[in-house]
Every structure is written in C-alpha cells, then in structure tokens.
Design an enzyme around this catalytic site. Structure first.
Site, PDB file in Angstrom:
ATOM      1  N   ARG A  17     -38.436   6.632  23.769  1.00 49.83           N
ATOM      2  CA  ARG A  17     -37.799   7.696  24.588  1.00 49.83           C
ATOM      3  C   ARG A  17     -37.198   8.791  23.697  1.00 49.83           C
ATOM      4  NH1 ARG A  17     -33.435   4.000  27.230  1.00 49.83           N
ATOM      5  NH2 ARG A  17     -33.466   3.371  25.034  1.00 49.83           N
ATOM      6  N   GLU A  51     -24.077   6.277  18.018  1.00 44.75           N
ATOM      7  CA  GLU A  51     -22.658   6.484  18.271  1.00 44.75           C
ATOM      8  C   GLU A  51     -22.176   7.600  17.336  1.00 44.75           C
ATOM      9  OE1 GLU A  51     -20.493   2.833  17.752  1.00 44.75           O
ATOM     10  OE2 GLU A  51     -21.380   1.908  19.537  1.00 44.75           O
ATOM     11  N   GLN A 107      -8.558  17.096  19.402  1.00 46.39           N
ATOM     12  CA  GLN A 107      -9.260  18.280  19.927  1.00 46.39           C
ATOM     13  C   GLN A 107     -10.698  18.279  19.429  1.00 46.39           C
ATOM     14  OE1 GLN A 107      -7.181  22.098  19.586  1.00 46.39           O
ATOM     15  NE2 GLN A 107      -9.126  23.138  19.102  1.00 46.39           N
ATOM     16  N   ASP A 108     -11.630  18.508  20.358  1.00 47.47           N
ATOM     17  CA  ASP A 108     -13.044  18.665  20.006  1.00 47.47           C
ATOM     18  C   ASP A 108     -13.396  20.143  20.127  1.00 47.47           C
ATOM     19  OD1 ASP A 108     -15.027  15.744  21.020  1.00 47.47           O
ATOM     20  OD2 ASP A 108     -13.278  15.954  19.722  1.00 47.47           O
ATOM     21  N   ASN A 109     -14.155  20.633  19.175  1.00 46.64           N
ATOM     22  CA  ASN A 109     -14.609  22.032  19.224  1.00 46.64           C
ATOM     23  C   ASN A 109     -16.123  22.083  19.156  1.00 46.64           C
ATOM     24  OD1 ASN A 109     -11.942  22.916  19.178  1.00 46.64           O
ATOM     25  ND2 ASN A 109     -11.905  23.114  16.943  1.00 46.64           N
ATOM     26  N   ARG A 133     -19.239  31.031   9.005  1.00 51.13           N
ATOM     27  CA  ARG A 133     -17.881  30.900   9.558  1.00 51.13           C
ATOM     28  C   ARG A 133     -16.996  30.219   8.504  1.00 51.13           C
ATOM     29  NH1 ARG A 133     -17.718  30.859  15.539  1.00 51.13           N
ATOM     30  NH2 ARG A 133     -19.825  31.244  16.347  1.00 51.13           N
ATOM     31  N   HIS A 181     -11.926  28.366   6.433  1.00 54.89           N
ATOM     32  CA  HIS A 181     -10.678  28.351   7.212  1.00 54.89           C
ATOM     33  C   HIS A 181      -9.864  27.078   6.986  1.00 54.89           C
ATOM     34  CE1 HIS A 181     -13.070  30.971  10.271  1.00 54.89           C
ATOM     35  NE2 HIS A 181     -12.653  31.690   9.233  1.00 54.89           N
ATOM     36  N   LYS A 192     -10.767  17.144   9.931  1.00 58.97           N
ATOM     37  CA  LYS A 192     -11.883  17.393  10.849  1.00 58.97           C
ATOM     38  C   LYS A 192     -13.020  16.409  10.584  1.00 58.97           C
ATOM     39  CE  LYS A 192     -10.729  22.265  10.552  1.00 58.97           C
ATOM     40  NZ  LYS A 192     -10.987  23.494   9.785  1.00 58.97           N
ATOM     41  N   HIS A 249     -12.525  24.869   5.116  1.00 58.37           N
ATOM     42  CA  HIS A 249     -13.837  24.464   5.607  1.00 58.37           C
ATOM     43  C   HIS A 249     -14.595  25.682   6.092  1.00 58.37           C
ATOM     44  CE1 HIS A 249     -16.579  23.075   8.877  1.00 58.37           C
ATOM     45  NE2 HIS A 249     -17.002  22.361   7.862  1.00 58.37           N
ATOM     46  N   TYR A 251     -17.151  19.512  16.314  1.00 54.68           N
ATOM     47  CA  TYR A 251     -16.254  18.787  15.410  1.00 54.68           C
ATOM     48  C   TYR A 251     -14.961  18.378  16.090  1.00 54.68           C
ATOM     49  CZ  TYR A 251     -14.413  23.567  14.685  1.00 54.68           C
ATOM     50  OH  TYR A 251     -13.922  24.844  14.845  1.00 54.68           O
ATOM     51  N   GLU A 304      -3.045  29.788  10.917  1.00 56.51           N
ATOM     52  CA  GLU A 304      -4.382  29.924  10.327  1.00 56.51           C
ATOM     53  C   GLU A 304      -4.333  30.596   8.962  1.00 56.51           C
ATOM     54  OE1 GLU A 304      -6.802  31.895  13.488  1.00 56.51           O
ATOM     55  OE2 GLU A 304      -8.170  30.242  13.109  1.00 56.51           O
ATOM     56  N   ASP A 339     -13.122  37.329   8.922  1.00 56.26           N
ATOM     57  CA  ASP A 339     -13.509  36.551   7.735  1.00 56.26           C
ATOM     58  C   ASP A 339     -13.885  37.447   6.560  1.00 56.26           C
ATOM     59  OD1 ASP A 339     -15.069  33.630   9.358  1.00 56.26           O
ATOM     60  OD2 ASP A 339     -12.974  34.303   9.167  1.00 56.26           O
TER      61      ASP A 339
HETATM   62  C1  LIG Z   1     -10.743  27.453  15.847  1.00 57.25           C
HETATM   63  C2  LIG Z   1     -10.347  27.842  17.248  1.00 57.25           C
HETATM   64  C3  LIG Z   1     -10.546  29.121  17.734  1.00 57.25           C
HETATM   65  N1  LIG Z   1     -10.170  29.429  19.007  1.00 57.25           N
HETATM   66  C4  LIG Z   1     -10.442  30.786  19.502  1.00 57.25           C
HETATM   67  C5  LIG Z   1      -9.868  31.896  18.650  1.00 57.25           C
HETATM   68  C6  LIG Z   1     -10.887  33.007  18.784  1.00 57.25           C
HETATM   69  O1  LIG Z   1     -10.577  33.799  19.938  1.00 57.25           O
HETATM   70  C7  LIG Z   1     -12.205  32.289  19.038  1.00 57.25           C
HETATM   71  C8  LIG Z   1     -13.077  32.223  17.812  1.00 57.25           C
HETATM   72  O2  LIG Z   1     -12.288  31.729  16.753  1.00 57.25           O
HETATM   73  P1  LIG Z   1     -12.804  31.800  15.257  1.00 57.25           P
HETATM   74  O3  LIG Z   1     -13.483  33.122  15.033  1.00 57.25           O
HETATM   75  O4  LIG Z   1     -11.626  31.458  14.369  1.00 57.25           O
HETATM   76  O5  LIG Z   1     -13.891  30.650  15.249  1.00 57.25           O
HETATM   77  P2  LIG Z   1     -14.596  30.058  13.921  1.00 57.25           P
HETATM   78  O6  LIG Z   1     -14.885  31.165  12.958  1.00 57.25           O
HETATM   79  O7  LIG Z   1     -15.685  29.204  14.389  1.00 57.25           O
HETATM   80  O8  LIG Z   1     -13.449  29.161  13.305  1.00 57.25           O
HETATM   81  C9  LIG Z   1     -13.698  27.851  12.861  1.00 57.25           C
HETATM   82  O9  LIG Z   1     -14.482  27.984  11.719  1.00 57.25           O
HETATM   83  C10 LIG Z   1     -14.402  27.023  10.712  1.00 57.25           C
HETATM   84  C11 LIG Z   1     -15.802  26.543  10.435  1.00 57.25           C
HETATM   85  C12 LIG Z   1     -13.477  25.910  10.889  1.00 57.25           C
HETATM   86  O10 LIG Z   1     -13.589  24.869  10.227  1.00 57.25           O
HETATM   87  C13 LIG Z   1     -12.345  26.043  11.793  1.00 57.25           C
HETATM   88  O11 LIG Z   1     -12.252  24.893  12.597  1.00 57.25           O
HETATM   89  C14 LIG Z   1     -12.346  27.217  12.657  1.00 57.25           C
HETATM   90  O12 LIG Z   1     -11.481  28.148  12.040  1.00 57.25           O
HETATM   91  O13 LIG Z   1     -11.851  30.964  19.443  1.00 57.25           O
HETATM   92  C15 LIG Z   1      -9.575  28.508  19.848  1.00 57.25           C
HETATM   93  O14 LIG Z   1      -9.229  28.820  21.013  1.00 57.25           O
HETATM   94  N2  LIG Z   1      -9.347  27.246  19.373  1.00 57.25           N
HETATM   95  C16 LIG Z   1      -9.719  26.859  18.107  1.00 57.25           C
HETATM   96  O15 LIG Z   1      -9.504  25.679  17.734  1.00 57.25           O
END
Ligand SMILES: Cc1cn([C@H]2C[C@H](O)[C@@H](COP(=O)(O)OP(=O)(O)O[C@H]3O[C@H](C)C(=O)[C@H](O)[C@H]3O)O2)c(=O)[nH]c1=O
Length: 182
Positions: free
Chosen positions: A23, A28, A47-49, A59, A62, A72, A119, A132, A143, A170
């Site tokens: 299939r 896990e 928290q999961d993102n 990206r 950070h 993470k 990261h 993550y 931040e 960034d």
């Molecule tokens: C990280 C985060 C962001 N946001 C909001 C803030 C901004 O309005 C939007 C995009 O955020 P950002 O541009 O900071 O997203 P990434 O560039 O993917 O940030 C991540 O990028 C690198 C790879 C990482 O390891 C971090 O976990 C994280 O900083 O999501 C949230 O609401 N919650 C969150 O936990």
C-alpha cells in the site's frame, strides 16, 4: 527508531523505522517514550509548526532568547531540504560550530535541535513541506537570528545566492559576531 550524534553537543539525527508494504509505508514520526528512551531527554513539545516553501527558499537562521528558547524536532513531509543547526551557546564545547544535513521525504530523517541553537533550512526540491515540534511557544519579542551567509560561519549552502528566496526580515539579520550568545 535509531539516533545518531552530530558534531554539535545535544543535537542528534533520528531515523524512524519505516514499515513498507504494497500500500505504501507507515512510520511513527514521534513517540514520546521511544524518544526519551533513545535520547535520555525528557522533552515536552507544546507546539507543532508547518511551512511550505518553493525551491530556493531559505528560512533562518532563527532562534528565540531567554525563557522562550526552543528545542525543536524537525522533519520534511514532502520534498528535500538542506537543514542547518548552529550552536550559539557561549558555554558549549561546540560553540560556533554548525551541522548541515539533508532532510527529505525519502530519508524520513529528523533532527533534534537543542535549546541554544540557531536553525534554518534551504529548499532543494521544487517544493517542500516542513514540519516541526517545539518545546516552547512562539514569542515574537524573543526572536533572534543570524544572517544566512555570515562570513564567519561560512555555511556552504547548495544553491547560489542569485537563486535564493529570502524574507526581507532574514536578509537583514545580524552577523554571528554581533549576536549576544545564549
Ligand atoms: C515561527 C512562527 C511564526 N509565526 C508567524 C509569524 C509570521 O507572521 C509568520 C511567518 O513567520 P516567519 O517568517 O518567522 O517563519 P519562518 O521563516 O518559517 O520561521 C521559522 O524558520 C526557522 C526555520 C525556524 O527554525 C523557526 O522555527 C522559525 O523562525 O508566522 C507564528 O505565528 N508562530 C511561529 O511559531
């Protein structure tokens, strides 16, 4: 699930056991008891993102400061990325070192990024879904970041600068030497 240490203290790779059949596959992606038994760590992820990015998106790098520092557990659900972890813990024996590896939907590899590390990742495939777990909540005010092409870290990203897609935020992150270490 197997784990493998990296050159950064407390940062390790995880290789889930994949069950393939006619299939498709099953594994896990996270099991608290397995994770704790293998790593010896008690981590409470809260928290999961998930993010979606196109090829060339970078990206990071950070981190969050103070009481909002985050550990993470990162992985790729679709596509392929180059993932980088930088140790910014001033008291760490691996301070200033980076670890870089490829995470993909093919290798199902994960990385545990300990608190005190920056990261970031670069998308190598046409598109990538990145997912993550964090052991602390997002806190915008806490931040911090490091410029992806910092001359001292000299991270060899696999896609040339001209093809990179980087957020305005960034593009103006500080240099490694100018951040206050954690
Ligand atoms: C990280 C985060 C962001 N946001 C909001 C803030 C901004 O309005 C939007 C995009 O955020 P950002 O541009 O900071 O997203 P990434 O560039 O993917 O940030 C991540 O990028 C690198 C790879 C990482 O390891 C971090 O976990 C994280 O900083 O999501 C949230 O609401 N919650 C969150 O936990």
């Amino acid at each position: 699930m197997k784990i493998k240490a990296t050159n950064i203290e407390g940062c390790f790779e995880l290789y889930p056991t994949v069950f393939n059949d006619e299939r498709g596959y099953f594994f896990e992606s996270y099991n608290k008891v397995t994770f704790e038994n293998l790593s010896g760590l008690k981590v409470d992820f809260v928290q999961d993102n998930q993010s979606f990015s196109k090829r060339g998106v970078l990206r990071g790098l950070h981190f969050q400061r103070g009481i909002y520092q985050q550990a993470k557990l990162v992985r790729v659900i679709k596509g392929e990325i180059e993932d980088v972890v930088v140790d910014i813990r001033k008291d760490s024996p691996t301070f200033g070192q980076y670890f870089k590896t490829v995470l993909s939907a093919e290798n199902n590899k994960q990385i545990f990024v300990p608190k005190g590390c920056a990261h970031g990742f670069l998308v190598l495939s046409e598109e990538a879904f990145f997912n993550y777990k964090c052991d602390n909540y997002y806190n915008k005010e806490s931040e911090g970041g490091i410029l992806y092409n910092d001359v001292d870290l000299n991270i060899p990203w696999s896609i040339s600068d001209s093809e990179l897609i980087i957020s305005d935020k960034d593009q103006v992150l500080p240099r490694f030497k100018d951040i206050s270490a954690l």
